[in-house]
Design a protein around this motif. Structure first.
Motif, PDB file in Angstrom:
ATOM      1  N   TYR A  85       0.836  -1.065   0.153  1.00 25.59           N
ATOM      2  CA  TYR A  85      -0.089   0.098   0.020  1.00 25.59           C
ATOM      3  C   TYR A  85       0.850   1.134  -0.080  1.00 25.59           C
ATOM      4  N   ARG A  86       0.282   2.518  -0.541  1.00 27.11           N
ATOM      5  CA  ARG A  86       0.934   3.776  -0.516  1.00 27.11           C
ATOM      6  C   ARG A  86      -0.074   4.652   0.019  1.00 27.11           C
ATOM      7  N   ASP A  87       0.629   5.775   0.280  1.00 29.50           N
ATOM      8  CA  ASP A  87      -0.015   7.168   0.680  1.00 29.50           C
ATOM      9  C   ASP A  87      -1.650   7.235   0.436  1.00 29.50           C
ATOM     10  N   ARG A  88      -1.863   7.071  -1.135  1.00 28.49           N
ATOM     11  CA  ARG A  88      -3.314   7.064  -1.735  1.00 28.49           C
ATOM     12  C   ARG A  88      -4.070   5.955  -1.151  1.00 28.49           C
ATOM     13  N   ASP A  89      -3.582   5.048  -0.687  1.00 29.46           N
ATOM     14  CA  ASP A  89      -4.555   3.899   0.102  1.00 29.46           C
ATOM     15  C   ASP A  89      -4.785   3.990   1.414  1.00 29.46           C
ATOM     16  N   VAL A  90      -4.210   5.195   2.172  1.00 31.32           N
ATOM     17  CA  VAL A  90      -4.309   5.455   3.621  1.00 31.32           C
ATOM     18  C   VAL A  90      -5.831   5.560   3.992  1.00 31.32           C
ATOM     19  N   ARG A  91      -6.622   6.128   3.181  1.00 28.43           N
ATOM     20  CA  ARG A  91      -8.170   6.737   3.572  1.00 28.43           C
ATOM     21  C   ARG A  91      -8.830   5.312   3.336  1.00 28.43           C
ATOM     22  N   ASN A  92      -8.625   4.415   2.363  1.00 28.48           N
ATOM     23  CA  ASN A  92      -9.414   3.213   2.154  1.00 28.48           C
ATOM     24  C   ASN A  92      -9.030   2.223   3.177  1.00 28.48           C
ATOM     25  N   LEU A  93      -7.807   2.268   3.635  1.00 28.50           N
ATOM     26  CA  LEU A  93      -7.231   1.393   4.896  1.00 28.50           C
ATOM     27  C   LEU A  93      -8.071   1.804   6.239  1.00 28.50           C
ATOM     28  N   ARG A  94      -8.222   2.968   6.305  1.00 20.76           N
ATOM     29  CA  ARG A  94      -8.774   3.609   7.559  1.00 20.76           C
ATOM     30  C   ARG A  94     -10.341   3.197   7.452  1.00 20.76           C
ATOM     31  N   ARG A  95     -10.862   3.497   6.388  1.00 23.74           N
ATOM     32  CA  ARG A  95     -12.325   2.921   6.247  1.00 23.74           C
ATOM     33  C   ARG A  95     -12.434   1.458   6.429  1.00 23.74           C
ATOM     34  N   ARG A  96     -11.578   0.642   5.799  1.00 29.37           N
ATOM     35  CA  ARG A  96     -11.545  -0.965   6.088  1.00 29.37           C
ATOM     36  C   ARG A  96     -11.399  -1.312   7.327  1.00 29.37           C
ATOM     37  N   ALA A  97     -10.711  -0.539   8.102  1.00 29.88           N
ATOM     38  CA  ALA A  97     -10.208  -1.000   9.475  1.00 29.88           C
ATOM     39  C   ALA A  97     -11.528  -0.419  10.349  1.00 29.88           C
ATOM     40  N   LYS A  98     -12.194   0.459  10.075  1.00 32.86           N
ATOM     41  CA  LYS A  98     -13.345   0.898  10.726  1.00 32.86           C
ATOM     42  C   LYS A  98     -14.582   0.092  10.629  1.00 32.86           C
ATOM     43  N   GLN A  99     -14.589  -0.471   9.270  1.00 34.16           N
ATOM     44  CA  GLN A  99     -15.638  -1.695   8.839  1.00 34.16           C
ATOM     45  C   GLN A  99     -15.285  -2.956   9.523  1.00 34.16           C
ATOM     46  N   TYR A 100     -14.045  -3.309   9.680  1.00 36.52           N
ATOM     47  CA  TYR A 100     -13.729  -4.495  10.528  1.00 36.52           C
ATOM     48  C   TYR A 100     -14.179  -4.581  11.922  1.00 36.52           C
ATOM     49  N   ALA A 101     -13.798  -3.460  12.471  1.00 37.71           N
ATOM     50  CA  ALA A 101     -13.987  -2.944  14.004  1.00 37.71           C
ATOM     51  C   ALA A 101     -15.513  -3.033  14.178  1.00 37.71           C
ATOM     52  N   GLY A 102     -16.311  -2.547  13.101  1.00 38.60           N
ATOM     53  CA  GLY A 102     -17.655  -2.064  13.378  1.00 38.60           C
ATOM     54  C   GLY A 102     -18.503  -3.622  13.288  1.00 38.60           C
ATOM     55  N   VAL A 103     -17.711  -4.574  12.531  1.00 36.28           N
ATOM     56  CA  VAL A 103     -18.569  -5.722  12.403  1.00 36.28           C
ATOM     57  C   VAL A 103     -18.219  -6.652  13.630  1.00 36.28           C
ATOM     58  N   ALA A 104     -16.991  -6.554  14.313  1.00 36.84           N
ATOM     59  CA  ALA A 104     -16.338  -7.087  15.446  1.00 36.84           C
ATOM     60  C   ALA A 104     -17.350  -6.427  16.790  1.00 36.84           C
ATOM     61  N   LYS A 105     -17.647  -5.151  16.668  1.00 35.31           N
ATOM     62  CA  LYS A 105     -18.516  -4.826  17.757  1.00 35.31           C
ATOM     63  C   LYS A 105     -20.122  -5.230  17.720  1.00 35.31           C
ATOM     64  N   LYS A 106     -20.532  -5.175  16.564  1.00 32.36           N
ATOM     65  CA  LYS A 106     -21.898  -5.815  16.336  1.00 32.36           C
ATOM     66  C   LYS A 106     -22.030  -7.129  16.523  1.00 32.36           C
ATOM     67  N   LEU A 107     -21.007  -8.048  16.111  1.00 29.85           N
ATOM     68  CA  LEU A 107     -21.123  -9.560  16.462  1.00 29.85           C
ATOM     69  C   LEU A 107     -21.021  -9.418  17.971  1.00 29.85           C
ATOM     70  N   ARG A 108     -20.277  -8.887  18.762  1.00 28.11           N
ATOM     71  CA  ARG A 108     -20.176  -9.039  20.196  1.00 28.11           C
ATOM     72  C   ARG A 108     -21.675  -8.780  20.854  1.00 28.11           C
ATOM     73  N   VAL A 109     -22.220  -7.699  20.239  1.00 25.37           N
ATOM     74  CA  VAL A 109     -23.315  -7.219  20.726  1.00 25.37           C
ATOM     75  C   VAL A 109     -24.514  -8.575  20.317  1.00 25.37           C
ATOM     76  N   ILE A 110     -24.397  -8.842  19.590  1.00 24.23           N
ATOM     77  CA  ILE A 110     -25.365 -10.278  19.269  1.00 24.23           C
ATOM     78  C   ILE A 110     -25.205 -11.270  20.071  1.00 24.23           C
ATOM     79  N   ALA A 111     -23.895 -11.460  20.287  1.00 21.86           N
ATOM     80  CA  ALA A 111     -23.394 -12.829  21.168  1.00 21.86           C
ATOM     81  C   ALA A 111     -24.075 -12.579  22.629  1.00 21.86           C
ATOM     82  N   GLU A 112     -24.142 -11.465  22.960  1.00 23.15           N
ATOM     83  CA  GLU A 112     -24.767 -11.069  24.575  1.00 23.15           C
ATOM     84  C   GLU A 112     -26.355 -11.112  24.405  1.00 23.15           C
ATOM     85  N   ASP A 113     -26.803 -11.138  23.223  1.00 25.62           N
ATOM     86  CA  ASP A 113     -28.445 -10.805  23.184  1.00 25.62           C
ATOM     87  C   ASP A 113     -29.199 -12.409  22.982  1.00 25.62           C
TER      88      ASP A 113
END
Length: 186
Positions: A85-113
């Motif tokens: 990856y290069r500097d031009r990929d930084v924004r996309n990599l940040r978005r992907r990290a947020k998406q992965y983290a968002g999925v993880a967070k929702k899966l944990r919420v579901i696991a507790e429900d």
């Protein structure tokens, strides 16, 4: 922002389908193969474990994206491969990290429900029953089929006759010889 939410929802949907499939398979093995009773609480625990394992995977993927983003920051040369990856990929990599983290967070919420866990188990049980129902239906349809109902009867007749001679008649002959030998030795 809507693209991130959509990506997270899609990731959660895929994860839930994987969990249902895993629980369905466990139901089939435990209840049919092993002869255990259907225990909703056991399968609920399996669903929770699967959700949490997928959440950990998503966290690892988010961390990987964050590390890749840090490495890409300030690099302006041409990449040498798909994951270089290069500097031009930084924004996309940040978005992907947020998406992965968002999925993880929702899966944990579901696991507790408890209600969502119950729904996953019930959906998996229904899917398992549907598989069993289809297998029985197919088997009855094939075993009860008359030759004139089978469009492939003539085409497959030769193969069936070969199998009869090479497998079934050989087995029958061996069994008859074993019985005769046993009868003479008694």
């Amino acid at each position: 922002m809507r693209r991130n939410a959509d990506a997270v929802e899609e990731g959660v949907s895929i994860a839930l389908a994987a969990v249902r499939l895993q629980v369905k398979n466990r139901i089939l093995v435990d209840t049919i193969v092993d002869g255990d009773d259907f225990a909703r609480e056991v399968f609920g625990g399996d669903a929770r474990e699967a959700l949490l394992a997928l959440a950990r995977e998503q966290d690892e993927a988010a961390a990987t994206m964050s590390k890749a983003r840090a490495k890409a920051w300030g690099k302006h040369s041409d990449p040498h491969g798909t994951h270089d990856y290069r500097d031009r990929d930084v924004r996309n990599l940040r978005r992907r990290a947020k998406q992965y983290a968002g999925v993880a967070k929702k899966l944990r919420v579901i696991a507790e429900d408890d209600e969502q866990i119950t729904k996953i188990v019930e959906d998996a049980r229904d899917a398992a029953w549907h598989d069993v129902e289809n297998n029985i239906d197919n088997r009855l349809r094939i075993e009860a089929m008359r030759p004139d109902d089978d469009p492939d009867y003539e085409k497959m007749r030769e193969a069936r006759m070969q199998a009869l001679m090479s497998v079934d008649l050989q087995k029958l002959s061996s069994e008859a010889k074993a019985r005769a030998k046993k009868k003479h030795s008694s």
